[in-house]
Design a protein around this motif. Structure first.
Motif, mmCIF file in Angstrom:
data_model
loop_
_atom_site.group_PDB
_atom_site.id
_atom_site.type_symbol
_atom_site.label_atom_id
_atom_site.label_comp_id
_atom_site.label_asym_id
_atom_site.label_seq_id
_atom_site.Cartn_x
_atom_site.Cartn_y
_atom_site.Cartn_z
ATOM 1 N N ALA A 44 10.858 12.405 9.890
ATOM 2 C CA ALA A 44 9.509 12.851 10.255
ATOM 3 C C ALA A 44 8.469 12.375 9.256
ATOM 4 O O ALA A 44 7.295 12.209 9.605
ATOM 5 C CB ALA A 44 9.485 14.374 10.359
ATOM 6 N N ARG A 45 8.873 12.101 8.026
ATOM 7 C CA ARG A 45 7.928 11.607 7.019
ATOM 8 C C ARG A 45 7.459 10.195 7.342
ATOM 9 O O ARG A 45 6.443 9.738 6.833
ATOM 10 C CB ARG A 45 8.585 11.648 5.643
ATOM 11 C CG ARG A 45 9.046 13.048 5.236
ATOM 12 C CD ARG A 45 9.886 13.026 3.986
ATOM 13 N NE ARG A 45 9.113 12.720 2.800
ATOM 14 C CZ ARG A 45 9.618 12.681 1.564
ATOM 15 N NH1 ARG A 45 10.914 12.906 1.377
ATOM 16 N NH2 ARG A 45 8.846 12.392 0.548
ATOM 17 N N PHE A 46 8.223 9.499 8.201
ATOM 18 C CA PHE A 46 7.843 8.153 8.640
ATOM 19 C C PHE A 46 7.331 8.152 10.082
ATOM 20 O O PHE A 46 7.220 7.102 10.698
ATOM 21 C CB PHE A 46 9.052 7.213 8.537
ATOM 22 C CG PHE A 46 9.694 7.180 7.190
ATOM 23 C CD1 PHE A 46 9.226 6.315 6.210
ATOM 24 C CD2 PHE A 46 10.753 8.026 6.884
ATOM 25 C CE1 PHE A 46 9.815 6.282 4.963
ATOM 26 C CE2 PHE A 46 11.347 7.992 5.630
ATOM 27 C CZ PHE A 46 10.885 7.132 4.659
ATOM 28 N N CYS A 106 -7.399 -4.476 7.426
ATOM 29 C CA CYS A 106 -6.075 -4.926 7.868
ATOM 30 C C CYS A 106 -5.332 -3.783 8.547
ATOM 31 O O CYS A 106 -5.710 -2.616 8.449
ATOM 32 C CB CYS A 106 -5.243 -5.394 6.678
ATOM 33 S SG CYS A 106 -6.095 -6.489 5.523
ATOM 34 N N GLN A 107 -4.272 -4.163 9.232
ATOM 35 C CA GLN A 107 -3.357 -3.146 9.719
ATOM 36 C C GLN A 107 -2.628 -2.554 8.531
ATOM 37 O O GLN A 107 -2.154 -3.270 7.654
ATOM 38 C CB GLN A 107 -2.349 -3.739 10.697
ATOM 39 C CG GLN A 107 -1.339 -2.727 11.228
ATOM 40 C CD GLN A 107 -0.402 -3.335 12.250
ATOM 41 O OE1 GLN A 107 -0.769 -3.568 13.386
ATOM 42 N NE2 GLN A 107 0.814 -3.611 11.837
ATOM 43 N N SER A 108 -2.517 -1.250 8.481
ATOM 44 C CA SER A 108 -1.876 -0.597 7.354
ATOM 45 C C SER A 108 -0.417 -1.019 7.251
ATOM 46 O O SER A 108 0.302 -1.069 8.265
ATOM 47 C CB SER A 108 -1.957 0.923 7.500
ATOM 48 O OG SER A 108 -1.177 1.561 6.511
ATOM 49 N N PRO A 109 0.082 -1.323 6.050
ATOM 50 C CA PRO A 109 1.500 -1.655 5.882
ATOM 51 C C PRO A 109 2.425 -0.514 6.280
ATOM 52 O O PRO A 109 3.611 -0.741 6.523
ATOM 53 C CB PRO A 109 1.615 -1.965 4.381
ATOM 54 C CG PRO A 109 0.232 -2.268 3.931
ATOM 55 C CD PRO A 109 -0.668 -1.435 4.798
ATOM 56 N N ALA A 114 -8.584 6.763 11.863
ATOM 57 C CA ALA A 114 -8.144 5.392 12.125
ATOM 58 C C ALA A 114 -7.117 5.043 11.056
ATOM 59 O O ALA A 114 -7.268 4.081 10.295
ATOM 60 C CB ALA A 114 -9.326 4.436 12.098
ATOM 61 N N LYS A 115 -6.069 5.835 10.974
ATOM 62 C CA LYS A 115 -5.147 5.805 9.850
ATOM 63 C C LYS A 115 -4.209 4.611 9.862
ATOM 64 O O LYS A 115 -3.505 4.378 8.877
ATOM 65 C CB LYS A 115 -4.335 7.101 9.815
ATOM 66 C CG LYS A 115 -5.210 8.339 9.638
ATOM 67 C CD LYS A 115 -4.397 9.614 9.620
ATOM 68 C CE LYS A 115 -5.301 10.836 9.436
ATOM 69 N NZ LYS A 115 -4.530 12.091 9.424
ATOM 70 N N THR A 116 -4.166 3.857 10.950
ATOM 71 C CA THR A 116 -3.315 2.670 10.978
ATOM 72 C C THR A 116 -4.030 1.443 10.416
ATOM 73 O O THR A 116 -3.470 0.342 10.445
ATOM 74 C CB THR A 116 -2.849 2.373 12.412
ATOM 75 O OG1 THR A 116 -3.991 2.181 13.249
ATOM 76 C CG2 THR A 116 -2.013 3.519 12.957
ATOM 77 N N ALA A 152 5.096 4.301 -1.833
ATOM 78 C CA ALA A 152 4.123 3.694 -2.746
ATOM 79 C C ALA A 152 2.798 3.444 -2.023
ATOM 80 O O ALA A 152 1.718 3.688 -2.578
ATOM 81 C CB ALA A 152 4.681 2.391 -3.317
ATOM 82 N N GLU A 153 2.883 2.957 -0.784
ATOM 83 C CA GLU A 153 1.663 2.727 -0.004
ATOM 84 C C GLU A 153 0.989 4.049 0.346
ATOM 85 O O GLU A 153 -0.248 4.156 0.303
ATOM 86 C CB GLU A 153 2.012 1.961 1.270
ATOM 87 C CG GLU A 153 0.818 1.599 2.138
ATOM 88 C CD GLU A 153 -0.154 0.673 1.437
ATOM 89 O OE1 GLU A 153 -1.356 0.750 1.757
ATOM 90 O OE2 GLU A 153 0.279 -0.103 0.570
ATOM 91 N N THR A 154 1.769 5.055 0.668
ATOM 92 C CA THR A 154 1.212 6.381 0.944
ATOM 93 C C THR A 154 0.491 6.936 -0.283
ATOM 94 O O THR A 154 -0.580 7.540 -0.173
ATOM 95 C CB THR A 154 2.326 7.354 1.368
ATOM 96 O OG1 THR A 154 2.992 6.845 2.529
ATOM 97 C CG2 THR A 154 1.763 8.721 1.697
ATOM 98 N N ALA A 155 1.080 6.709 -1.451
ATOM 99 C CA ALA A 155 0.448 7.180 -2.686
ATOM 100 C C ALA A 155 -0.881 6.479 -2.917
ATOM 101 O O ALA A 155 -1.841 7.094 -3.410
ATOM 102 C CB ALA A 155 1.389 6.944 -3.872
#
Length: 486
Positions: free
Chosen positions: A389-391, A343-346, A119-121, A439-442
């Protein structure tokens, strides 16, 4: 219910009218008033003994369980049992465990669970106050709130609960130690716009037409979800839970029951027995213009009121008021609370904003490219396929699904200087969005890495090391030295 020590707590001071104030929210490493017990979750028996409200000394169920086990173990079997307890546990063995271990109140663990559940979003973020400013800082939309509080006798209320409507997913808690995952599932199963992985989608499809108790049972027996819940458990944690439940069952079976004619009917709420330090998770969710309190220990959900569906934050005010009321019923100013927002992931919003910016840059290029002095490079040069592709984006997807901001592009053909300035602004905007995305991915990776570190079990290595020290007589020497110092 769960006996937990929250890593981060939201505590309240009580105003003269006994209503908690939002300004009283604080973050603390531990409650100022330590709970008497924090290592057990209870399934409350139907009979409530008339015991004193205060205990003379702390009651440690796991310590009592260990004492019972120590009396029952044959000394000759100790070495063999130690080898079994301290042996490394593989993934399949954890999946085969049918119980649920205790969870601490740690946002990183919930985020790691969401990643493992596919549920990664979605993202879990801690909330430190019940005010508009605190809610304004949350990623939007906020799908639900998870509230952790210490359950007391004063928590009982007379709200009129109702049957679970068809458009609401609500599951009961049917087993010990599962309240954290029950609260999480009671939220994410109600987020229709979110696409899950195959295992979670299958679970949602199979349970959407079931009654709340059956949904709770389906959750309890779901190996995929339970294994993720138990992912940080060691073998001794599993054995400790089994031993604790076995001893509690044995004690309950020996308890003398009153004659049937003297037993009185009790309401569902009066079946609960207060135990100091008993913490419990419940959920608050918005569904189709209504705000619901979903407590897995209650038979039915509780509708708290309505809100304007067109406002993403309106429902938070209704939930905040209900949380305030629940906190005000607990008259101890030292009680601690914890609030998490699902929350929905940024990441999704940042990815969409980047795609819109790139679509606008491509539209600007198409308009200004015919001008003889236009020398700005194409946006695809800065964002080739491997970078997109990273996004989770492709060039074809951006051009087909994302509309450019025509208001920004308008007039670029007649004013080439303004077009160059806009191209520079878009490039700066894209760099900023990329930095925020990484930053959010980190942050997500940090949460996952922290839980992965918790999953590494060093117990077998430590046991082997201590055994070697014992065989070489080092431990005996150390003990003798300590005795001489004492």
């Amino acid at each position: 219910m769960a006996i937990l020590e929250a890593d981060s707590t939201m505590a309240t001071s009580t105003a003269p009218d006994d209503v908690p104030t939002a300004s009283g929210a604080r973050r603390s490493a531990r409650p100022r008033k330590a709970p008497l017990k924090y290592d057990e979750e209870y399934i409350i028996p139907s009979e409530t003994p008339s015991a004193a409200k205060t205990l003379a000394r702390p009651n440690r169920p796991k310590r009592a369980a260990a004492e019972v086990a120590r009396k029952q173990i044959v000394p000759e079997q100790t070495a063999s049992l130690q080898e079994q307890v301290f042996a490394r546990m593989d993934i399949d063995e954890r999946k085969e465990y049918r119980g649920w271990v205790e969870l601490e109140s740690e946002p990183a663990f919930f985020n790691a669970m969401l990643q493992d559940l596919d549920a990664k979003t979605l993202k879990v973020q801690e909330v430190f106050a019940l005010d508009e400013m605190a809610f304004a800082d949350l990623p939007k939309p906020v799908c639900g709130l998870i509230f952790l509080y210490e359950w007391t006798n004063e928590d009982e209320s007379n709200e009129a609960r109702q049957g679970c409507p068809e458009n609401l997913w609500f599951g009961n808690q049917t087993t010990a130690n599962a309240c954290a995952t029950v609260a999480l599932m009671n939220i994410i199963m109600n987020v229709d716009a979110v696409k899950f992985g195959p295992e979670l989608e299958e679970f949602r499809d199979k349970t959407k037409h079931l009654a709340p108790p059956h949904r709770g049972h389906a959750l309890d027996t779901n190996d995929f979800i339970r294994a993720i819940h138990n992912s940080v458990a060691r073998r001794n944690d599993l054995l400790s839970e089994d031993l604790l439940l076995d001893n509690k069952y044995e004690a309950a079976s020996k308890r003398e029951k009153p004659p049937a004619k003297k037993r009185k009917k009790t309401s569902s709420s009066s079946k609960r027995k207060y135990e100091p330090g008993t913490y419990h998770y419940i959920a608050f969710v918005p569904v189709n213009g209504q705000v619901w309190e979903l407590d897995g220990l209650e038979n039915m959900p509780l509708c708290l009121g309505t809100y304007a569906p067109d406002s993403t934050d309106a429902w938070l005010g209704v939930a905040s008021e209900a949380i305030h009321k629940r906190m005000s019923r607990q008259n101890d100013e030292f009680l601690s609370f914890n609030l998490l927002a699902v929350c929905q992931s940024p990441l999704l919003t940042l990815s969409h904003n980047l795609a819109t910016s790139l679509a606008t840059a491509k539209a600007l290029e198409d308009v200004a490219n015919g001008h003889s002095s236009w020398d700005v490079t194409t946006p695809w040069k800065d964002f080739p396929s491997d970078r997109l592709a990273r996004f989770n984006l492709t060039r074809e997807q951006i051009l087909a699904q994302f509309l450019p901001d025509d208001s920004r592009v308008r007039g670029a053909n007649s004013d080439i200087a303004a077009a160059r300035k806009l191209a520079e602004e878009l490039r700066t905007e894209q760099e900023a969005l990329e930095a925020q995305y990484f930053a959010e991915t980190a942050t997500v990776d940090e949460a996952v890495d922290m839980i992965r570190a918790r999953q590494r079990d060093y117990t077998p290595a430590i046991h082997q090391w201590v055994r070697i020290l014992a065989e070489k007589g080092v431990l005996r020497t150390l003990i003798q030295e300590m005795d001489s110092l004492g």
